[in-house]
Write a protein that holds these residues in place. Structure first.
Motif, PDB file in Angstrom:
ATOM      1  N   ALA A  62       0.950  -1.207   0.069  1.00 39.26           N
ATOM      2  CA  ALA A  62       0.021  -0.006   0.039  1.00 39.26           C
ATOM      3  C   ALA A  62       0.936   1.054   0.024  1.00 39.26           C
ATOM      4  O   ALA A  62       0.585   2.183  -0.896  1.00 39.26           O
ATOM      5  N   GLY A  63       1.909   1.160   0.844  1.00 40.84           N
ATOM      6  CA  GLY A  63       2.899   2.359   0.712  1.00 40.84           C
ATOM      7  C   GLY A  63       3.332   2.753  -0.586  1.00 40.84           C
ATOM      8  O   GLY A  63       3.548   3.917  -0.676  1.00 40.84           O
ATOM      9  N   GLY A  64       3.835   1.547  -1.081  1.00 42.32           N
ATOM     10  CA  GLY A  64       4.495   1.900  -2.478  1.00 42.32           C
ATOM     11  C   GLY A  64       3.744   2.280  -3.333  1.00 42.32           C
ATOM     12  O   GLY A  64       4.124   3.124  -4.147  1.00 42.32           O
ATOM     13  N   ILE A  65       2.363   1.664  -3.482  1.00 42.29           N
ATOM     14  CA  ILE A  65       1.578   2.452  -4.353  1.00 42.29           C
ATOM     15  C   ILE A  65       1.068   3.765  -4.035  1.00 42.29           C
ATOM     16  O   ILE A  65       1.035   4.679  -5.029  1.00 42.29           O
ATOM     17  N   THR A  66       1.123   4.154  -2.867  1.00 39.07           N
ATOM     18  CA  THR A  66       0.619   5.441  -2.461  1.00 39.07           C
ATOM     19  C   THR A  66       1.897   6.469  -3.056  1.00 39.07           C
ATOM     20  O   THR A  66       1.598   7.303  -3.437  1.00 39.07           O
ATOM     21  N   ALA A  67       3.302   5.987  -2.759  1.00 37.53           N
ATOM     22  CA  ALA A  67       4.332   6.561  -3.174  1.00 37.53           C
ATOM     23  C   ALA A  67       4.287   6.828  -4.751  1.00 37.53           C
ATOM     24  O   ALA A  67       4.535   8.147  -5.104  1.00 37.53           O
ATOM     25  N   GLY A  68       3.930   5.852  -5.627  1.00 38.46           N
ATOM     26  CA  GLY A  68       3.935   6.121  -6.710  1.00 38.46           C
ATOM     27  C   GLY A  68       2.770   7.147  -7.045  1.00 38.46           C
ATOM     28  O   GLY A  68       3.174   8.161  -8.184  1.00 38.46           O
ATOM     29  N   LEU A  69       1.567   6.972  -6.720  1.00 41.53           N
ATOM     30  CA  LEU A  69       0.540   7.993  -6.957  1.00 41.53           C
ATOM     31  C   LEU A  69       1.054   9.346  -6.606  1.00 41.53           C
ATOM     32  O   LEU A  69       0.688  10.218  -7.237  1.00 41.53           O
ATOM     33  N   CYS A  70       1.710   9.414  -5.332  1.00 45.76           N
ATOM     34  CA  CYS A  70       2.068  10.824  -4.770  1.00 45.76           C
ATOM     35  C   CYS A  70       2.970  11.599  -5.851  1.00 45.76           C
ATOM     36  O   CYS A  70       2.681  12.636  -6.464  1.00 45.76           O
ATOM     37  N   VAL A  71       3.786  10.797  -6.417  1.00 42.89           N
ATOM     38  CA  VAL A  71       4.750  11.149  -7.360  1.00 42.89           C
ATOM     39  C   VAL A  71       3.996  11.681  -8.872  1.00 42.89           C
ATOM     40  O   VAL A  71       4.282  12.878  -9.070  1.00 42.89           O
ATOM     41  N   LEU A  72       3.100  10.761  -9.342  1.00 44.51           N
ATOM     42  CA  LEU A  72       2.393  11.174 -10.387  1.00 44.51           C
ATOM     43  C   LEU A  72       1.624  12.582 -10.023  1.00 44.51           C
ATOM     44  O   LEU A  72       1.662  13.365 -10.942  1.00 44.51           O
ATOM     45  N   LEU A  73       0.855  12.555  -8.780  1.00 39.40           N
ATOM     46  CA  LEU A  73      -0.056  13.834  -8.795  1.00 39.40           C
ATOM     47  C   LEU A  73       0.782  15.006  -8.328  1.00 39.40           C
ATOM     48  O   LEU A  73       0.432  15.889  -8.889  1.00 39.40           O
ATOM     49  N   SER A  74       2.130  14.695  -7.961  1.00 42.82           N
ATOM     50  CA  SER A  74       3.017  15.881  -7.731  1.00 42.82           C
ATOM     51  C   SER A  74       3.309  16.267  -9.043  1.00 42.82           C
ATOM     52  O   SER A  74       3.451  17.395  -9.214  1.00 42.82           O
ATOM     53  N   ALA A  75       3.700  15.560  -9.999  1.00 46.16           N
ATOM     54  CA  ALA A  75       3.931  15.975 -11.233  1.00 46.16           C
ATOM     55  C   ALA A  75       2.909  16.865 -12.045  1.00 46.16           C
ATOM     56  O   ALA A  75       3.309  17.728 -12.520  1.00 46.16           O
ATOM     57  N   ALA A  76       1.659  16.323 -11.576  1.00 46.27           N
ATOM     58  CA  ALA A  76       0.439  16.752 -12.299  1.00 46.27           C
ATOM     59  C   ALA A  76       0.505  18.405 -11.638  1.00 46.27           C
ATOM     60  O   ALA A  76       0.242  19.409 -12.309  1.00 46.27           O
ATOM     61  N   VAL A  77       0.765  18.610 -10.305  1.00 45.69           N
ATOM     62  CA  VAL A  77       0.563  19.850  -9.782  1.00 45.69           C
ATOM     63  C   VAL A  77       1.794  20.938 -10.245  1.00 45.69           C
ATOM     64  O   VAL A  77       1.582  21.895 -10.522  1.00 45.69           O
ATOM     65  N   PHE A  78       2.975  19.927 -10.460  1.00 43.73           N
ATOM     66  CA  PHE A  78       4.253  20.646 -10.812  1.00 43.73           C
ATOM     67  C   PHE A  78       3.809  21.375 -12.208  1.00 43.73           C
ATOM     68  O   PHE A  78       4.127  22.525 -12.604  1.00 43.73           O
ATOM     69  N   VAL A  79       3.064  20.532 -13.173  1.00 39.89           N
ATOM     70  CA  VAL A  79       2.880  20.842 -14.384  1.00 39.89           C
ATOM     71  C   VAL A  79       1.949  22.126 -14.303  1.00 39.89           C
ATOM     72  O   VAL A  79       2.077  23.180 -15.226  1.00 39.89           O
ATOM     73  N   ALA A  80       1.054  22.051 -13.436  1.00 39.19           N
ATOM     74  CA  ALA A  80      -0.010  23.119 -13.235  1.00 39.19           C
ATOM     75  C   ALA A  80       0.738  24.455 -12.974  1.00 39.19           C
ATOM     76  O   ALA A  80       0.470  25.514 -13.336  1.00 39.19           O
ATOM     77  N   PHE A  81       1.517  24.186 -11.819  1.00 37.52           N
ATOM     78  CA  PHE A  81       2.290  25.351 -11.603  1.00 37.52           C
ATOM     79  C   PHE A  81       3.175  26.019 -12.720  1.00 37.52           C
ATOM     80  O   PHE A  81       3.221  27.179 -12.783  1.00 37.52           O
ATOM     81  N   MET A  82       3.662  25.074 -13.351  1.00 36.14           N
ATOM     82  CA  MET A  82       4.823  25.688 -14.459  1.00 36.14           C
ATOM     83  C   MET A  82       3.974  26.241 -15.408  1.00 36.14           C
ATOM     84  O   MET A  82       4.883  27.182 -16.117  1.00 36.14           O
ATOM     85  N   THR A  83       2.782  25.863 -15.714  1.00 40.19           N
ATOM     86  CA  THR A  83       2.005  26.659 -16.930  1.00 40.19           C
ATOM     87  C   THR A  83       1.314  27.659 -16.579  1.00 40.19           C
ATOM     88  O   THR A  83       0.717  28.573 -17.093  1.00 40.19           O
ATOM     89  N   LEU A  84       0.899  27.678 -15.255  1.00 36.91           N
ATOM     90  CA  LEU A  84       0.070  28.871 -14.557  1.00 36.91           C
ATOM     91  C   LEU A  84       0.821  30.083 -14.866  1.00 36.91           C
ATOM     92  O   LEU A  84       1.655  30.588 -14.608  1.00 36.91           O
ATOM     93  N   GLY A  85       0.119  31.217 -15.650  1.00 39.94           N
ATOM     94  CA  GLY A  85       0.435  32.406 -15.765  1.00 39.94           C
ATOM     95  C   GLY A  85       1.684  32.650 -16.886  1.00 39.94           C
ATOM     96  O   GLY A  85       1.945  33.427 -17.073  1.00 39.94           O
ATOM     97  N   ALA A  86       2.188  31.331 -17.369  1.00 36.10           N
ATOM     98  CA  ALA A  86       3.066  31.394 -18.313  1.00 36.10           C
ATOM     99  C   ALA A  86       2.384  31.687 -19.759  1.00 36.10           C
ATOM    100  O   ALA A  86       1.938  30.838 -20.547  1.00 36.10           O
ATOM    101  N   ASP A  87       2.483  33.023 -19.925  1.00 35.91           N
ATOM    102  CA  ASP A  87       1.594  33.532 -21.378  1.00 35.91           C
ATOM    103  C   ASP A  87       2.566  33.295 -22.524  1.00 35.91           C
ATOM    104  O   ASP A  87       1.975  33.856 -23.727  1.00 35.91           O
TER     105      ASP A  87
END
Lengths: 241, 213
Positions: free
Chosen positions: B137-162
């Motif tokens: 369960a911990g391993g799956i959670t860790a993988g999920l967290c990384v993917l979700l973090s990557a999604a949030v990271f992409v959102a931050f990177m493209t936010l306001g980048a005109d």
């Protein structure tokens, strides 16, 4: 705080910048980096050049070892490679990439000067005086004090592994390394328990004694420390006009 | 994933700072209520462990380094509040002492690395450990967290980048790289949790919580 765990920062150089109050240096670094980060995007080179000149003057004043700054820049290298993707996915990408690399480099150099003039424990004390919450200060205090110990333990385990013929190169060969890492995790957390027991034995009553033995910074120190960020802000204002 | 200086626009950095301030505030309050006082030294040592564990940079692809992000492991060991504070501290030390990650981007970094595991990873871990053994369960959670973090990271990177960053390409590059990171992170987290559970199960906080019926 114990100095025994901070060998890498032992240095024979001491300048007035080393003796300046930590909170001034931390605040000056943060404001400088923020001012650099707010330089607008576009085809601007001179704001970064001026900021870099100011910063290098401060670094020269503090007699920073160039090798130390160079090592920090190596740390940054992977991110620079990442930035090189930008010209291919964004219009005007080269200027975008240049701005990002310039900002990141200046930030790395600025924190490098901070780390050169201020031992980690002092940086922490400065951050505490600037209002960092108590729990974070406590966690960071333990972390900084035991960083070297745990790093050394990891190095010894790696050496022991290599001596026994384990030269893993690829992910699927890493079972001994991960097992060692697991052992290190267990040892680290158990060390945390022992540290707490030792603290209780020394009369710890739920609160750390105040770290702040040195008097807080004088207005004069603040004014001198304000020179660096003020210069960066001036550059920023001119660049934004 | 310590976001370097200059990667984010002012808007994105501000959004990250506000999010991080709110989230860390919640964690500070929660930790004051729930964490035992003897957990603080353990959290500190864990923070040192994560800083050390982040040191070996193994290049995976261009611009991506595999190392333990540790968010999921931290919340599994120390609970969501203290775990998030531990990772926050790691980010602070990395930015201020080691120059890894920027200062204006610190809010976004903390959101991605500390708050995602605490507020999404921990509930996911509690849900997953009902049908699965805790290390899995911990391993799956860790993988999920990384993917979700990557999604949030992409959102931050493209936010306001005109300046017309091609979002699709950028997201593709990021997710492609972080899929590998997620796999490695999941495996390492599972192995570390298994090692800890076999030797000192009482140190794993997620285990102390009764399995929800």
């Amino acid at each position: 705080m114990s100095q025994a765990h901070q060998q890498e920062l032992d240095t024979t150089v001491e300048t007035p910048l080393h003796r300046a109050p930590a909170e001034c240096k931390v605040a000056a670094t943060i404001v400088f980096v923020v001012a650099v980060a707010l330089v607008p995007r576009g085809d601007l080179v001179w704001p970064y050049a001026v900021d870099a000149a100011i910063l290098l003057a401060v670094a020269a004043f503090a007699r920073v070892d160039p090798r130390m700054l160079g090592a920090r820049l190596l740390f940054e290298l992977p991110f620079v490679l990442f930035v090189l993707v930008l010209p291919f996915v964004a219009e005007d990408g080269w200027w975008l990439a240049f701005g990002i690399v310039a900002k990141a480099t200046l930030a790395v150099l600025a924190t490098g000067v901070l780390a050169w003039t201020t031992p980690p424990a002092e940086i922490l004390r400065g951050a505490e005086r600037l209002g960092l919450p108590r729990q974070l200060v406590a966690i960071a205090g333990f972390a900084i004090r035991y960083l070297q110990v745990i790093g050394d333990e990891l190095r010894r385990m790696r050496l022991a592994r290599v001596q026994r013929g384990d030269t893993a190169r690829w992910l699927w060969q890493s079972s001994a390394a991960t097992r060692g890492f697991g052992a290190l995790a267990v040892r680290t957390l158990e060390r945390g328990e022992r540290v707490h027991t030792a603290m209780l034995a020394r009369g710890y009553g739920g609160r750390m004694p105040a770290l702040q033995l040195a008097p807080s910074a004088s207005p004069l120190a603040w004014m001198v420390a304000a020179i660096l960020p003020a210069a960066a802000i001036a550059v920023l204002v001119v660049a934004r006009l | 994933m310590h976001i370097p200086e200059g990667f984010l626009t002012g808007e994105a950095a501000a959004v990250g700072a506000v999010t991080a301030a709110l989230g860390v505030g919640i964690c500070l309050r929660g930790a004051r209520r729930h964490a035992r006082e003897r957990d603080l030294p353990i959290a500190g040592l864990a923070a040192a462990f994560f800083v050390v564990g982040e040191a070996p940079f193994i290049p995976v692809t261009i611009g991506t380094n595999a190392h333990l992000l540790g968010g999921a492991l931290a919340v599994a060991l120390l609970g969501p509040y203290l775990g998030a504070l531990t990772i926050t501290t790691v980010c602070l030390i990395q930015a201020l002492v080691f120059g890894s990650g920027g200062i204006t981007t610190l809010g976004a970094t903390i959101t991605v690395l500390a708050l995602v595991p605490a507020f999404v990873g921990y509930p996911a871990l509690l849900a997953l450990r009902k049908p699965l053994p805790l290390p899995v369960a911990g391993g799956i959670t860790a993988g999920l967290c990384v993917l979700l973090s990557a999604a949030v990271f992409v959102a931050f990177m493209t936010l306001g980048a005109d300046s017309g960053i091609d979002r699709g390409t950028f997201a593709g590059v990021t997710f492609g790289a972080y899929a590998v990171v997620a796999l490695i992170e999941g495996v390492i987290t599972a192995l570390l949790l298994r090692a800890l559970l076999s030797l000192r199960p009482d140190l794993v906080r997620a285990r102390r919580r009764p399995v929800p019926a």
